[in-house]
Design a protein around this motif. Structure first.
Motif, PDB file in Angstrom:
ATOM      1  N   LYS A 121       1.483  -1.811 -10.493  1.00 32.16           N
ATOM      2  CA  LYS A 121       1.298  -2.363  -9.145  1.00 32.16           C
ATOM      3  C   LYS A 121      -0.175  -2.718  -8.911  1.00 32.16           C
ATOM      4  CE  LYS A 121       3.377  -0.477  -5.605  1.00 32.16           C
ATOM      5  NZ  LYS A 121       4.254  -1.562  -5.098  1.00 32.16           N
ATOM      6  N   TYR A 122      -1.073  -1.918  -9.497  1.00 29.43           N
ATOM      7  CA  TYR A 122      -2.508  -2.187  -9.364  1.00 29.43           C
ATOM      8  C   TYR A 122      -2.871  -3.507 -10.045  1.00 29.43           C
ATOM      9  CZ  TYR A 122      -7.486  -1.814 -10.542  1.00 29.43           C
ATOM     10  OH  TYR A 122      -8.821  -2.074 -10.727  1.00 29.43           O
ATOM     11  N   SER A 124      -0.966  -6.007 -10.688  1.00 28.50           N
ATOM     12  CA  SER A 124      -0.333  -7.167 -10.043  1.00 28.50           C
ATOM     13  C   SER A 124      -0.841  -7.392  -8.622  1.00 28.50           C
ATOM     14  CB  SER A 124       1.193  -6.981 -10.010  1.00 28.50           C
ATOM     15  OG  SER A 124       1.540  -5.860  -9.211  1.00 28.50           O
ATOM     16  N   GLY A 125      -1.773  -6.553  -8.167  1.00 31.82           N
ATOM     17  CA  GLY A 125      -2.341  -6.706  -6.828  1.00 31.82           C
ATOM     18  C   GLY A 125      -1.444  -6.213  -5.716  1.00 31.82           C
ATOM     19  N   GLU A 126      -0.438  -5.379  -6.032  1.00 29.27           N
ATOM     20  CA  GLU A 126       0.520  -4.915  -5.029  1.00 29.27           C
ATOM     21  C   GLU A 126       0.227  -3.504  -4.530  1.00 29.27           C
ATOM     22  OE1 GLU A 126       4.454  -5.251  -6.626  1.00 29.27           O
ATOM     23  OE2 GLU A 126       4.027  -7.163  -7.610  1.00 29.27           O
ATOM     24  N   LEU A 127      -0.812  -2.880  -5.050  1.00 28.18           N
ATOM     25  CA  LEU A 127      -1.108  -1.490  -4.682  1.00 28.18           C
ATOM     26  C   LEU A 127      -1.889  -1.452  -3.372  1.00 28.18           C
ATOM     27  CD1 LEU A 127      -0.693   1.384  -5.787  1.00 28.18           C
ATOM     28  CD2 LEU A 127      -2.953   1.209  -6.837  1.00 28.18           C
ATOM     29  N   ALA A 128      -1.454  -0.600  -2.453  1.00 26.55           N
ATOM     30  CA  ALA A 128      -2.066  -0.540  -1.122  1.00 26.55           C
ATOM     31  C   ALA A 128      -3.517  -0.057  -1.172  1.00 26.55           C
ATOM     32  CB  ALA A 128      -1.235   0.365  -0.207  1.00 26.55           C
ATOM     33  N   SER A 130      -6.096   0.086  -3.859  1.00 26.80           N
ATOM     34  CA  SER A 130      -6.608  -0.193  -5.201  1.00 26.80           C
ATOM     35  C   SER A 130      -7.931   0.525  -5.461  1.00 26.80           C
ATOM     36  CB  SER A 130      -6.801  -1.697  -5.392  1.00 26.80           C
ATOM     37  OG  SER A 130      -5.565  -2.373  -5.329  1.00 26.80           O
ATOM     38  N   ASP A 182       1.322   5.031   0.614  1.00 22.73           N
ATOM     39  CA  ASP A 182       1.996   3.766   0.293  1.00 22.73           C
ATOM     40  C   ASP A 182       3.508   3.947   0.461  1.00 22.73           C
ATOM     41  OD1 ASP A 182       3.049   1.441  -0.819  1.00 22.73           O
ATOM     42  OD2 ASP A 182       1.475   1.305  -2.332  1.00 22.73           O
ATOM     43  N   ASP A 184       5.895   2.107  -0.178  1.00 21.58           N
ATOM     44  CA  ASP A 184       6.676   1.587  -1.300  1.00 21.58           C
ATOM     45  C   ASP A 184       6.747   2.575  -2.464  1.00 21.58           C
ATOM     46  OD1 ASP A 184       7.114  -0.762   0.053  1.00 21.58           O
ATOM     47  OD2 ASP A 184       5.398  -1.807  -0.846  1.00 21.58           O
TER      48      ASP A 184
END
Length: 255
Positions: A121-122, A124-128, A130, A182, A184
């Motif tokens: 997720k980090y 791909s830029g999806e981590l709240a 980072s 997070d 998710d």
């Protein structure tokens, strides 16, 4: 006068009992080019403790207290060498049923799978959060440098002790907070929380098992050998133990 004499008689055992001392050192479980079992064995021989306390699993020793033929690892080889020339007792003070508890919470599996998912997720830029994950990654790099390149002496240094402490905090505090923050990652948080509980319980039980030996009031010199990742927390718990003994680390003992 009679009461005073009786008081003195009752207190004689307290006056005669001497506080023991314990030196706590950290180790890693696999040899490297810079740190081998011989280095640990040489240090044990130099310190010449009355008792060695070690953090390990139940299969390390046989019923006679000798190193098991099936056991292996850096510390094990050091103990094997010590037992060839010495009768120093070596006692396992690890958490009871440690391996069973680790399997119950799927310790290694959960660590690997959750970390990989968060890392994905980090990337791909999806981590709240980072930034927090980047801080966690830095602690792994510092820990890796100490594990791969340090001599026994360097492993005991403030630099490496702090590196392992910060990595432990990153795994069991920062990672926990990252998952909590997070929505998710709620499923991963549910898997992670038993690991945090196990980690804390493990340290408390090691400290309690050590205290059961050093709080007996005997004038003995103990050496406690734990994994470096556990060193800081176990030492902290021992420093708050409610009995009299001298607590030292590697740097406090003249070589």
């Amino acid at each position: 006068m009679v009461k005073y004499v009786l008081f003195l008689i009752c207190c004689i055992p307290c006056f005669l009992a001497k506080a023991g001392e314990i030196t706590v050192i950290g180790s890693i479980h696999s040899p490297t080019a810079s740190y081998t079992s011989s280095d640990l064995a040489d240090y044990i021989s130099m310190l010449d403790p009355d008792v060695i306390l070690t953090e390990g699993n139940e299969s390390m020793f046989n019923s006679e207290g000798r190193v098991s033929d099936e056991a292996s690892g850096l510390e094990i080889e050091a103990y094997r060498r010590i037992q060839q020339s010495s009768r120093i007792p070596i006692i396992n003070v690890s958490m009871e049923r440690r391996n069973q508890e680790m399997r119950k919470v799927k310790y290694n599996q959960t660590l690997g799978q959750v970390f990989q998912l968060v890392q994905g997720k980090y990337k791909s830029g999806e981590l709240a959060n980072s930034a927090l994950f980047e801080e966690i990654l830095v602690t792994f790099s510092a820990r890796s440098r100490c594990m791969q390149n340090s001599t026994f002496e360097e492993l005991q240094s403030e630099k490496c002790v702090d590196a392992f402490k910060e990595n432990s905090d990153a795994i069991f505090k920062d990672m926990h907070n990252l998952l909590k923050g997070d929505p998710d990652l709620s499923a991963e948080l549910e898997r992670w929380e038993p690991l945090v509980t196990f980690h804390k319980k493990r340290h408390r039980q090691i400290a309690a098992n050590v205290a059961s030996h050093i709080c007996k009031g005997t004038n003995k010199k103990y050496l406690l050998i734990v994994g470096v990742l556990h060193f800081s927390e176990v030492r902290k718990l021992l420093s708050n133990t409610d009995c009299e003994f001298k607590l030292s680390s590697y740097s406090d003992v003249p070589s």
